[in-house]
Design an enzyme around this catalytic site. Structure first.
Site, mmCIF file in Angstrom:
data_model
loop_
_atom_site.group_PDB
_atom_site.id
_atom_site.type_symbol
_atom_site.label_atom_id
_atom_site.label_comp_id
_atom_site.label_asym_id
_atom_site.label_seq_id
_atom_site.Cartn_x
_atom_site.Cartn_y
_atom_site.Cartn_z
ATOM 1 N N GLY A 175 0.972 -1.241 0.072
ATOM 2 C CA GLY A 175 0.093 0.079 0.093
ATOM 3 C C GLY A 175 0.924 1.358 0.151
ATOM 4 N N GLY A 176 0.455 2.278 0.566
ATOM 5 C CA GLY A 176 1.069 3.481 0.699
ATOM 6 C C GLY A 176 2.363 3.582 1.349
ATOM 7 N N GLY A 410 23.988 11.232 -30.562
ATOM 8 C CA GLY A 410 23.587 11.994 -29.196
ATOM 9 C C GLY A 410 24.066 11.204 -28.175
ATOM 10 N N ALA A 411 24.341 9.750 -28.149
ATOM 11 C CA ALA A 411 24.882 9.119 -26.983
ATOM 12 C C ALA A 411 26.054 9.763 -26.530
ATOM 13 C CB ALA A 411 24.727 7.650 -27.127
HETATM 14 C C1 HXC Z 1 -2.859 -4.214 12.956
HETATM 15 C C2 HXC Z 1 -1.808 -6.201 12.189
HETATM 16 C C3 HXC Z 1 -1.632 -5.632 10.585
HETATM 17 C C4 HXC Z 1 -2.107 -4.314 10.802
HETATM 18 C C5 HXC Z 1 -0.781 -7.469 10.645
HETATM 19 N N1 HXC Z 1 -1.218 -7.237 11.712
HETATM 20 N N2 HXC Z 1 -1.015 -6.429 9.959
HETATM 21 N N3 HXC Z 1 -2.363 -5.415 13.131
HETATM 22 N N4 HXC Z 1 -2.767 -3.423 11.613
HETATM 23 N N5 HXC Z 1 -2.006 -3.660 9.385
HETATM 24 C C6 HXC Z 1 -1.143 -8.323 13.057
HETATM 25 C C7 HXC Z 1 -2.086 -9.574 12.738
HETATM 26 O O1 HXC Z 1 -3.239 -9.582 13.535
HETATM 27 C C8 HXC Z 1 -1.312 -10.635 13.572
HETATM 28 O O2 HXC Z 1 -1.605 -10.213 15.091
HETATM 29 C C9 HXC Z 1 -0.024 -10.180 13.401
HETATM 30 O O3 HXC Z 1 0.250 -8.806 12.831
HETATM 31 C C10 HXC Z 1 0.893 -11.034 12.262
HETATM 32 O O4 HXC Z 1 -0.137 -11.162 11.031
HETATM 33 P P1 HXC Z 1 -0.442 -12.251 10.225
HETATM 34 O O5 HXC Z 1 -1.369 -12.067 9.441
HETATM 35 O O6 HXC Z 1 -0.591 -13.654 11.329
HETATM 36 O O7 HXC Z 1 1.091 -12.531 9.721
HETATM 37 P P2 HXC Z 1 1.375 -13.144 8.134
HETATM 38 O O8 HXC Z 1 0.384 -14.087 7.777
HETATM 39 O O9 HXC Z 1 2.872 -13.077 7.954
HETATM 40 O O10 HXC Z 1 0.731 -11.832 7.105
HETATM 41 C C11 HXC Z 1 1.425 -10.703 7.193
HETATM 42 C C12 HXC Z 1 0.409 -9.750 6.213
HETATM 43 C C13 HXC Z 1 -0.837 -9.462 6.890
HETATM 44 C C14 HXC Z 1 0.654 -10.214 5.029
HETATM 45 C C15 HXC Z 1 1.169 -8.352 6.428
HETATM 46 O O11 HXC Z 1 -1.060 -9.778 8.142
HETATM 47 C C16 HXC Z 1 -1.834 -8.696 6.186
HETATM 48 O O12 HXC Z 1 -2.359 -8.698 5.128
HETATM 49 N N6 HXC Z 1 -2.079 -7.714 6.882
HETATM 50 C C17 HXC Z 1 -2.936 -6.726 6.661
HETATM 51 C C18 HXC Z 1 -2.436 -5.629 5.849
HETATM 52 C C19 HXC Z 1 -3.184 -4.616 5.339
HETATM 53 O O13 HXC Z 1 -4.081 -4.623 4.688
HETATM 54 N N7 HXC Z 1 -2.596 -3.249 5.914
HETATM 55 C C20 HXC Z 1 -3.140 -2.020 5.696
HETATM 56 C C21 HXC Z 1 -2.772 -1.697 4.532
HETATM 57 S S1 HXC Z 1 -3.267 -0.016 4.108
HETATM 58 P P3 HXC Z 1 -1.317 -11.449 15.977
HETATM 59 O O14 HXC Z 1 -1.778 -10.702 17.142
HETATM 60 O O15 HXC Z 1 -2.250 -12.539 15.547
HETATM 61 O O16 HXC Z 1 0.263 -11.861 16.354
HETATM 62 C C22 HXC Z 1 -2.056 0.787 4.193
HETATM 63 C C23 HXC Z 1 -2.180 2.215 4.004
HETATM 64 C C24 HXC Z 1 -0.915 2.946 4.141
HETATM 65 O O17 HXC Z 1 -1.245 0.373 4.800
HETATM 66 C C25 HXC Z 1 -1.456 4.270 3.326
HETATM 67 C C26 HXC Z 1 -0.217 5.317 3.469
HETATM 68 C C27 HXC Z 1 -0.360 6.577 2.936
#
Ligand code: HXC
Length: 516
Positions: A175-176, A410-411
């Site tokens: 994402g961002g 040109g290069a």
């Molecule tokens: C809070 C999160 C989290 C998040 C993971 N966790 N991502 N907690 N916010 N964004 C937590 C999980 O609940 C879990 O907690 C622990 O981290 C490990 O995650 P798992 O899913 O068990 O690990 P894994 O299987 O390795 O997968 C990792 C992952 C997946 C691919 C990153 O967790 C995932 O898809 N997370 C969400 C990603 C997402 O959508 N993020 C927001 C994107 S939007 P526990 O307690 O079980 O250990 C964004 C916008 C930014 O980022 C914009 C900027 C401008």
């Protein structure tokens, strides 16, 4: 009422608090991190920094979220470790996201910590290294986390060109969140355990119907070979961090710092006679430009940037007489060394990095021109080629150029020619500086002779004899000297010494408008 602690107990309490913070998300999650072949954030810091040099700050910082029962889940440090330390004795600042704490996700407090350390790095003027391993914005916090990202981006922008910024991607970065590393100077990725994408495989499937794995979409190989987003990919955390240490050794601490100097035992005046036969007699036969770079730099130590992307140009750091130099070189082994969209972007960014940090640039030229074709024109080779021209033209650092063989069209102009304020422009006797190669030229100016093979051959030989040499350019002073290949190192050493106090400034401007 809690009883008042005695002094010993107060000290012990601090140790207890520290111990708890150091455990991050706990043993189960640490084991899960290890099971993925990844180190924890603290283990990574240990590999990256000199032993016992780490000074940690904000170890006890906590998030302030109360939704979704978050007030019952407080982990000191809030998923990111920040601090300063040294790499081979030189100061650096770093942040390391801790995946064992809420998946390293970025909360408001987590972002504040990253901003704090970036501001410290800017004030103290030393590189900032980010070890990224994060699930993105802390989902429980929502918009507060988004604001935190933007605060980090803004500091990345302000730090650009002031202190070197290095991003190491050691887990998810989606994402961002990808835009902070994207602004930094170098992105290093770990194979099979890191990925970067704007939208993940599930969204891609929904929107475009493409089925693609996370690794294929944004893994280390994808970004170092196909997209060019990342600079370097390594097999595991330890290797990646060791290589970041090596990279930092080449970099000045900030944009007004001395170029780092390292003692070495390579004679600066060393002749390298094997270079006299590097260029093959057949002008269409390639040779490996790496050989020239390796035989020129101190102790053959060359740190290549983006070695797997746009391989028709080579960029990277080496040392000459102990001091860091940026090298840019056409690679005749790939696409005959032609410039194209990707190689122009790659080299332009590198040249600009060197210029930001006052690193002299040595350019080795063997370029038959820009790559022709619709894919290049539709891809905007005009605009991207202009980036390289622009980068060389605005650079005020010492620039030494050596033409080994072809410098056509040109290069020729683009590759740090005299006309773009090259300080010393040398050519080997094998150089051919011309508008184009002899056969192409004859096909145009003697079009009526086409079909008469004898005549065409004679014309081609005539043209080659007249123009396929460095002396026409040398007669005009476009080439400062024609040098023996074996003397290349010596001439560069002397040139850089002569240029050590070079002063050149561009006209005042708010900033330029490089063709993006
Ligand atoms: C809070 C999160 C989290 C998040 C993971 N966790 N991502 N907690 N916010 N964004 C937590 C999980 O609940 C879990 O907690 C622990 O981290 C490990 O995650 P798992 O899913 O068990 O690990 P894994 O299987 O390795 O997968 C990792 C992952 C997946 C691919 C990153 O967790 C995932 O898809 N997370 C969400 C990603 C997402 O959508 N993020 C927001 C994107 S939007 P526990 O307690 O079980 O250990 C964004 C916008 C930014 O980022 C914009 C900027 C401008």
């Amino acid at each position: 009422m809690s009883k008042k602690l005695n002094q010993q107990e107060i000290l012990e309490q601090l140790e207890e608090k520290r111990k708890s913070a150091r455990t991050g998300g706990g043993e189960r999650r640490i084991a899960a991190q290890h099971a993925k072949g990844k180190l924890t954030a603290r283990e990574r810091i240990e590999v990256l920094l000199d032993p016992n040099s780490f000074e940690e700050y904000d170890m006890f910082k906590e998030h302030r979220c109360t939704d979704f029962d978050m007030d019952k889940q407080i982990i000191a440090g809030d998923g990111v470790i920040i601090g300063s330390g040294t790499i081979n004795g030189r100061l650096v600042f770093l942040y390391a996201q801790d995946f064992t704490v809420f998946g390293g996700s970025l909360s408001e407090a987590h972002a504040e910590k990253i901003c704090k350390i970036m501001k410290m790095a800017l004030t103290a003027r030393a590189p900032i290294i980010g070890l990224n391993d994060s699930g993105g914005a802390r989902i429980q916090e929502g918009v507060a986390a988004l604001g935190g990202y933007a605060d980090v981006f803004q500091l990345n922008v302000l730090a650009s060109g002031v202190i070197p910024q290095i991003s190491v991607i050691m887990g998810p970065c989606a994402g961002g969140a990808v835009y902070s590393p994207a602004i930094t100077d170098f992105i290093v990725m770990v194979k099979d355990s890191s990925f970067m994408f704007v939208t993940g495989p599930d969204v891609v499937k929904t929107v475009t119907n493409e089925v693609v794995s996370a690794e294929e979409l944004g893994g280390a190989v994808t970004h170092t070979v196909k997209s060019g987003v990342a600079d370097l990919a390594f097999d595991n955390d330890v290797e990646a961090l060791e290589e970041v240490r090596r990279l930092v050794d080449f970099l000045p601490l900030h944009n007004k710092a001395e170029i780092p100097s390292r003692q070495n035992f390579d004679d600066p005046m060393r002749d390298q006679f094997s270079l006299d036969t590097l260029v093959p007699e057949n002008p269409n036969k390639p040779y490996d430009m790496h050989e020239l770079i390796q035989k020129t730099v101190d102790e053959g130590d060359f740190y290549e940037i983006q070695p797997d992307f746009a391989k028709n140009i080579i960029v990277g750091f080496g040392r000459i007489d102990g001091k860091t130099v940026g090298f840019v070189a056409n690679q005749p082994m790939v696409l005959a060394g032609c410039l194209d969209v990707d190689s122009s972007k790659k080299a332009a960014r590198f040249v600009r990095f060197c210029d930001c940090f006052s690193i002299p640039i040595v350019t080795f030229v063997d370029v038959p021109g820009f790559l022709p074709g619709t894919s290049q024109e539709y891809g905007g080779v005009i605009k991207h080629g202009a980036k390289l021209l622009f980068a060389y033209g605005e650079a005020t650092v010492p620039k030494i150029t050596i033409i080994t063989r072809k410098a056509y069209g040109g290069a020729y102009d683009v590759m740090a020619s005299k006309h773009l304020r090259g300080d010393l422009n040398f050519a080997w006797p094998t150089a051919e500086i011309a508008v184009m190669g002899a056969s192409g030229a004859v096909e145009i100016i003697f079009r009526t002779d086409i079909g008469d093979d004898e005549k065409i051959k004679q014309r081609t030989d005539e043209y080659a004899a007249k123009f396929a040499s460095p002396f026409i350019a040398a007669k005009r002073g476009y080439i400062d000297d024609v040098i023996m290949p074996h003397a290349t190192r010596r001439r560069i050493v002397r040139g850089l010494k002569m240029l050590r106090h070079k002063e050149l400034t561009n006209p005042w401007k708010k900033h330029d408008n490089i063709p993006l």
